[in-house]
Design a protein around this motif. Structure first.
Motif, PDB file in Angstrom:
ATOM      1  N   GLN A   1      -3.746   7.892   5.588  1.00  0.00           N
ATOM      2  CA  GLN A   1      -3.956   6.664   4.811  1.00  0.00           C
ATOM      3  C   GLN A   1      -5.422   6.521   4.425  1.00  0.00           C
ATOM      4  OE1 GLN A   1      -2.233   4.372   3.406  1.00  0.00           O
ATOM      5  NE2 GLN A   1      -0.162   4.644   4.199  1.00  0.00           N
TER       6      GLN A   1
ATOM      7  N   PHE B   1       1.834   2.225 -13.506  1.00  0.00           N
ATOM      8  CA  PHE B   1       2.067   3.592 -13.070  1.00  0.00           C
ATOM      9  C   PHE B   1       0.810   4.411 -13.009  1.00  0.00           C
ATOM     10  CE2 PHE B   1       6.120   2.156 -14.604  1.00  0.00           C
ATOM     11  CZ  PHE B   1       6.788   2.249 -13.412  1.00  0.00           C
TER      12      PHE B   1
ATOM     13  N   HIS C   1      -8.361  -1.540   1.809  1.00  0.00           N
ATOM     14  CA  HIS C   1      -9.547  -1.289   0.984  1.00  0.00           C
ATOM     15  C   HIS C   1     -10.720  -2.166   1.415  1.00  0.00           C
ATOM     16  CE1 HIS C   1      -8.064   1.687  -1.770  1.00  0.00           C
ATOM     17  NE2 HIS C   1      -6.905   1.051  -1.767  1.00  0.00           N
TER      18      HIS C   1
ATOM     19  N   LEU D   1       5.018  -3.335  -6.293  1.00  0.00           N
ATOM     20  CA  LEU D   1       4.724  -1.945  -6.636  1.00  0.00           C
ATOM     21  C   LEU D   1       3.209  -1.702  -6.677  1.00  0.00           C
ATOM     22  CD1 LEU D   1       6.188   0.645  -7.417  1.00  0.00           C
ATOM     23  CD2 LEU D   1       6.147  -0.078  -9.780  1.00  0.00           C
ATOM     24  N   THR D   2       2.502  -2.642  -7.273  1.00  0.00           N
ATOM     25  CA  THR D   2       1.043  -2.462  -7.380  1.00  0.00           C
ATOM     26  C   THR D   2       0.378  -2.638  -6.021  1.00  0.00           C
ATOM     27  OG1 THR D   2       0.970  -4.742  -8.141  1.00  0.00           O
ATOM     28  CG2 THR D   2       0.775  -3.055  -9.811  1.00  0.00           C
TER      29      THR D   2
ATOM     30  N   TRP E   1      10.732   2.536 -10.560  1.00  0.00           N
ATOM     31  CA  TRP E   1      10.895   1.667 -11.737  1.00  0.00           C
ATOM     32  C   TRP E   1      12.316   1.753 -12.277  1.00  0.00           C
ATOM     33  CZ3 TRP E   1       8.680  -2.360 -13.652  1.00  0.00           C
ATOM     34  CH2 TRP E   1       8.908  -2.741 -14.961  1.00  0.00           C
TER      35      TRP E   1
ATOM     36  N   ASN F   1       6.830   6.580  -8.542  1.00  0.00           N
ATOM     37  CA  ASN F   1       6.732   5.325  -9.288  1.00  0.00           C
ATOM     38  C   ASN F   1       7.791   5.254 -10.375  1.00  0.00           C
ATOM     39  OD1 ASN F   1       4.657   3.924  -8.032  1.00  0.00           O
ATOM     40  ND2 ASN F   1       3.093   5.136  -9.065  1.00  0.00           N
ATOM     41  N   ALA F   2       7.968   6.385 -11.020  1.00  0.00           N
ATOM     42  CA  ALA F   2       8.953   6.421 -12.104  1.00  0.00           C
ATOM     43  C   ALA F   2      10.354   6.124 -11.573  1.00  0.00           C
ATOM     44  CB  ALA F   2       8.922   7.779 -12.788  1.00  0.00           C
TER      45      ALA F   2
ATOM     46  N   ARG G   1       0.695   6.273  -1.633  1.00  0.00           N
ATOM     47  CA  ARG G   1      -0.092   7.489  -1.796  1.00  0.00           C
ATOM     48  C   ARG G   1      -0.446   8.071  -0.428  1.00  0.00           C
ATOM     49  NH1 ARG G   1      -4.740  10.125  -2.581  1.00  0.00           N
ATOM     50  NH2 ARG G   1      -4.876  11.383  -4.477  1.00  0.00           N
TER      51      ARG G   1
ATOM     52  N   SER H   1      -1.467   2.214  -2.652  1.00  0.00           N
ATOM     53  CA  SER H   1      -2.254   2.995  -1.687  1.00  0.00           C
ATOM     54  C   SER H   1      -1.405   3.436  -0.502  1.00  0.00           C
ATOM     55  CB  SER H   1      -3.431   2.170  -1.156  1.00  0.00           C
ATOM     56  OG  SER H   1      -4.458   2.192  -2.092  1.00  0.00           O
ATOM     57  N   ASN H   2      -0.522   2.516  -0.044  1.00  0.00           N
ATOM     58  CA  ASN H   2       0.365   2.883   1.064  1.00  0.00           C
ATOM     59  C   ASN H   2       1.230   4.076   0.688  1.00  0.00           C
ATOM     60  OD1 ASN H   2       0.830  -0.595   1.597  1.00  0.00           O
ATOM     61  ND2 ASN H   2      -0.408   0.789   2.827  1.00  0.00           N
TER      62      ASN H   2
ATOM     63  N   GLN I   1       3.345   9.713  -9.062  1.00  0.00           N
ATOM     64  CA  GLN I   1       3.785   9.315 -10.407  1.00  0.00           C
ATOM     65  C   GLN I   1       5.311   9.396 -10.517  1.00  0.00           C
ATOM     66  OE1 GLN I   1       1.504   8.538 -12.792  1.00  0.00           O
ATOM     67  NE2 GLN I   1       2.258   9.094 -14.796  1.00  0.00           N
TER      68      GLN I   1
ATOM     69  N   ILE J   1       9.490   5.019 -19.213  1.00  0.00           N
ATOM     70  CA  ILE J   1       9.111   4.648 -17.860  1.00  0.00           C
ATOM     71  C   ILE J   1       7.823   3.834 -17.880  1.00  0.00           C
ATOM     72  CG2 ILE J   1       8.286   5.577 -15.687  1.00  0.00           C
ATOM     73  CD1 ILE J   1      10.303   7.897 -16.299  1.00  0.00           C
TER      74      ILE J   1
END
Lengths: 178, 756
Positions: free
Chosen positions: B45, B85, A112, A18-19, A51, A47-48, A26, A23-24, A44, B79
């Protein structure tokens, strides 16, 4: 639903994925809703949901494809609001085409690193222009006043710099992968 | 279009600079060309990476404008457990707790703000106004305090202490907007003279002074207290008004000075701490008429020496069924008018239904003149304007019972019907509850309900009656009439058996009582689950699983979570409740006593109850709006007599300032469930004594919103008969509006030592 204790190793692996791909994700969302101030909100929300649904993801399968699919869904809800607000958005047909991940996106770290490498190659004034454009709270108009140039001419210069940056980043990534 | 033109256009699209025509053209180009789409992806990107890279340079001092509310919502949904997040969200949380530590030194020309620990607030900006910088309040930035206190240091030695619920915004360095809230202003030097506070109704111009304002949402009058010096009250348009000198406490109506009011005390400094003594988001509870089984890990509680209590195994020794919220049916005579009756000169005498007091008979008919077929069967009851059909029912009115009259109503265009419930003491002319039903077009309106909860004053031994009438228009038709009753859910503390005090120190704690008792079938879901042990316990490790045997769903509660409360020898369990979007669970509110028809619902964005763009209806029960802290809200039904909910939250401590806030919802006018806003009273009371009360008769906010309202009370002077240690009870009551609603959420009660 709450039924089983989570395997810490699996959880760690999921968090890493996930971390790594923030960037991908986003960038993918930006490609579907360009120019929107709501990109961070949609990220956001995505991500929620990722998760919440982490139990459904099988390690070893394509995280990017899975997460893009969920992001696509979140963008869909944004689009409904944007349509109501009469904002300019891409057609549904184009969004569907863009939502196909197509080629494999570079890992965040590589992207990056390539970006830093290419930013370092820019001249001082070019870098200043990029900084002014992308630093929140700054504006090209302020820079135009300070540098006694017109905002229009700065915009054209910015277009060229970003073009050059993009080519540099692509070349840098392709040389890394080869 | 050339390649370079397309790429330039793509970049301008990313910057949001294209016109509608240019967007359409780019759309066509991208749709037609896979190569162009590849370029676009790559560009997006890079653009995103640049945004992230340079935003990161700012995030330490430049707070991302993610509202605290949003973070709280996310926390509520459990969450944000990890910091994955987004750095921005995590930084907001950190910034909240380290606000005082990280705050930069204020510049004399900047407005800065600090908040008391525990304050819930949101910052929002005007579009294009950039990012929030530290604790600086910039021009156009709006600070909304849901609950808590903020201190503002403005230029020219002006200081303000604002108590939530409040909304303030900085217009310029000498002007502050106060849309709602209580605030004290101190102007300590000559340079601050002319500082102006603009409320929705007037402008208060300082002429060298300290003064305070109380602006309540949804109210037209504003309270002004001048402690030293003087202020001028100008019209909202800037026209010069009267001057008020210290000491003075008055009510303002626009720029006009009205009646004097009692001076009250305002906070003049930030409290060191706000102690939360009660918090309710209406997210927990059980559903009516469901079967449950509970499983408890052995180590969820331990005794004070750390010995683990036995758990309750999965094989189901603790199973029970909750009471139904479906009304018991009361028999009505001829509820569908199928016994057509006898045609008389002035109407039709219908079995079971009496004509009104004017002697006119009602009608039963299968007349199709207006295209209105009976809703069911051959006949329906038809009543002409000014006439009534009434039926006394052999049911004694009982206090605390909710009566629900349900019927179909046929109305020609522009007609209006009225249905009534009445008691035999005063008869149909003076009903105890009534509801009008209207329609703009000719139609059968299905399942209209009149809901009424009887209080002690109605329970005189009298019998209940029903009347159906037509107020205006050609006629009103009625069919499929039913009357149901629901007993008032009372909390009974004596349902838990007396505890044996013979504790054995050397062995682990044992369960000696369970509420509800195993295999019981009528547990009221207004109560929490309770386990009583034979010795004092504390929270251990593991989890409790509440399994809904009716639906197969499970709710897992981790030891130490807010849903599990340890108090001496008892463990109280309040499982999370899950409702679908637009679904309501009426009849019970966990933990609350009620004397009105109350329950919870999950507002849906498609117009069922609310229609708000922030409701995310793609995810089940995922939607929240404004001041909501979770997907569910509470709703109270109002009738001709005020009803409400009540619970004891603490005992009165000496010299303490209590602050209560609750978010009040205002439904969309076009909502499928819309009815009249009933108004509210937010009260603190002890026994029969009302300690403090805020009353609102108008909606505190616009449709589709939840707006916090508050009430404050200080225990430094106590009413006669009240002493420290007496119970402190929170009560929320609806106004007396026939068939109105009061939706609420996010109740917070905090206390602080009353220092000034």
């Amino acid at each position: 639903m709450f039924s089983k204790r989570e395997d810490p190793e699996k959880l760690q692996a999921f968090v890493k994925l996930l971390t790594e791909h923030q960037s991908n994700l986003r960038g993918f969302i930006v490609s579907l809703m360009p120019g929107s101030p709501d990109v961070s909100d949609v990220l956001q929300e995505t991500n929620a949901v990722l998760w919440q649904k982490r139990h459904r993801f099988k390690l070893g399968t394509n995280f990017i494809a899975w997460s893009f699919q969920i992001a696509r869904y979140e963008v869909h809800h944004y689009r409904e609001r944007a349509q109501r607000d009469q904002k300019l958005i891409f057609s549904e047909q184009l969004v569907e085409l863009l939502a196909d991940p197509g080629s494999v996106s570079p890992a965040d770290e590589s992207l990056h690193a390539a970006l830093d490498h290419c930013l370092a190659k820019l001249g001082e004034k070019q870098r200043e222009l990029i900084v002014e454009r992308y630093t929140p709270g700054h504006s090209l108009e302020e820079l135009a006043t300070r540098s006694e140039r017109t905002a229009g001419s700065l915009r054209i210069a910015l277009l060229r710099i970003r073009e050059a940056l993009r080519h540099c980043v692509e070349n840098s990534l392709s040389s890394q992968s080869s | 279009m050339s390649q370079s033109n397309i790429e330039a256009r793509m970049l301008r699209m990313l910057d949001g600079e294209l016109s509608a025509d240019e967007v359409a053209e780019l759309d066509r180009e991208l749709t037609a060309s896979p190569e162009a789409r590849e370029v676009w992806r790559s560009m997006a990107q890079m653009h995103s990476a640049l945004e992230t890279r340079f935003a990161a340079n700012q995030t330490i001092c430049g707070l991302s404008p993610i509202p605290i509310k949003r973070v709280l919502e996310q926390q509520q949904r459990k969450i944000i457990r990890l910091s994955v997040f987004g750095a921005a969200a995590a930084l907001v949380i950190i910034a909240t707790t380290l606000w005082l530590v990280m705050a930069p030194e204020p510049s004399p020309r900047l407005t800065t703000f600090h908040t008391a620990p525990g304050t819930e607030f949101t910052l929002s900006h005007l579009p294009g106004n950039g990012k929030q910088m530290g604790n600086i309040l910039r021009e156009g930035t709006r600070l909304t305090i849901g609950h808590g206190v903020a201190e503002l240091q403005l230029p020219y030695d002006v200081r303000a202490v604002v108590e939530g619920p409040a909304t303030v915004a900085l217009q310029d360095d000498r002007t502050l907007l106060l849309d709602r809230g209580r605030a004290l202003f101190e102007i300590t030097t000559e340079s601050g003279k002319g500082f102006t506070v603009i409320t929705p109704h007037q402008r208060i111009v300082d002429l060298g002074t300290s003064f305070a304002l109380n602006v309540e949402a949804g109210k037209k009058s504003v309270d002004l207290h001048v402690f030293t010096g003087r202020v001028r009250i100008d019209g909202i348009d800037g026209t010069r008004g009267q001057i008020l000198k210290a000491p003075g406490s008055v009510q303002l109506h626009q720029a006009r000075i009205g009646d004097s009011i009692e001076p009250i005390r305002f906070l003049s400094k930030l409290p060191e701490k706000l102690k939360t003594i009660f918090k309710e988001d209406f997210e927990g509870g059980l559903l009516a008429d469901h079967s449950y089984s509970i499983r408890i890990d052995p180590s969820v509680v331990t005794d004070l020496t750390g010995q683990s209590a036995d758990g309750i195994p999965e094989n189901g020794t603790w199973k029970f069924h909750t009471a139904s919220a479906i009304p018991d049916s009361v028999a009505l005579r001829n509820p569908g008018f199928e016994e057509g009756g006898v045609l008389l000169e002035r109407g039709r005498a219908i079995p079971g239904w009496h004509p009104g007091s004017d002697g006119a008979y009602g009608w039963g008919t299968d007349d199709e003149r207006y295209g209105l077929q009976p809703a069911e069967g051959r006949f329906f009851g038809r009543v002409f304007p000014g006439r009534w059909l009434s039926q006394p029912i052999m049911t004694e009115i009982k206090a605390g019972t909710t009566y629900i009259l349900t019927l179909d109503c046929a109305l020609p265009a522009e007609a209006m019907a009225e249905v009534r419930l009445w008691g035999s003491d005063l008869g149909p002319e003076e009903p105890i509850a009534r509801k009008t039903i209207r329609s703009n077009r000719t139609a059968w309106l299905k399942n209209r309900q009149l809901v009424f909860t009887a209080s002690e004053e109605h329970a005189t031994g009298q019998q209940l009656g029903v009347s159906l009438g037509c107020k205006t228009g050609k006629f009103a038709g009625f069919d499929r009439i039913s009357l149901g009753t629901v007993p008032h859910p009372r909390i009974s503390s004596n349902q838990v058996r007396e505890i044996s005090k013979s504790s054995a120190l050397e062995r682990p704690p044992r369960v000696i009582a369970l509420l509800p008792e195993p295999e019981s079938a009528d547990f009221l879901p207004s109560e929490p689950l309770v386990i009583v042990f034979d010795k004092p316990i504390r929270s251990g490790m593991g989890r409790i699983v509440v399994h809904d045997d009716t639906t197969g769903k499970e709710s897992g509660l981790i030891a130490g979570s807010a849903s599990l409360k340890v108090d001496g020898e008892t463990l109280k369990i309040l499982p999370k409740l899950s409702l679908n979007d637009g679904e309501a669970a009426m009849g019970y509110l966990s933990g609350w006593q009620s004397n009105t028809w109350a329950g919870r619902f999950n507002p849906s964005g498609d117009g069922n109850w609310y229609r708000h763009e922030k409701l995310n209806d793609h995810a089940r029960s995922g939607g929240t709006i404004d001041a909501m802290r979770g997907p569910l809200m509470a709703t109270l039904h109002s009738g001709l007599t005020a009803g409400g909910i009540r619970r004891t939250i603490s005992t009165i401590a000496p010299d303490t300032r209590y602050s209560v806030t609750a978010a009040i919802g205002v439904r969309d006018r076009d909502s499928n469930e819309s009815s009249e806003f009933a108004g509210y009273s937010l009260r603190l009371r002890s026994g029969d004594t009302i300690l403090a009360e805020t009353v609102g008769t108008s909606p505190p906010g616009p449709p589709n919103s939840l707006t916090e309202v508050g009430v404050f009370w200080e225990s430094h002077t106590l009413p006669e008969g009240i002493t420290p240690g007496d119970p402190l009870t929170l009560e929320i009551v609806t106004g007396s509006v026939p068939n109105g609603y009061l939706d609420l959420d996010s109740i917070r009660v905090t206390s602080t030592v009353a220092g000034y």
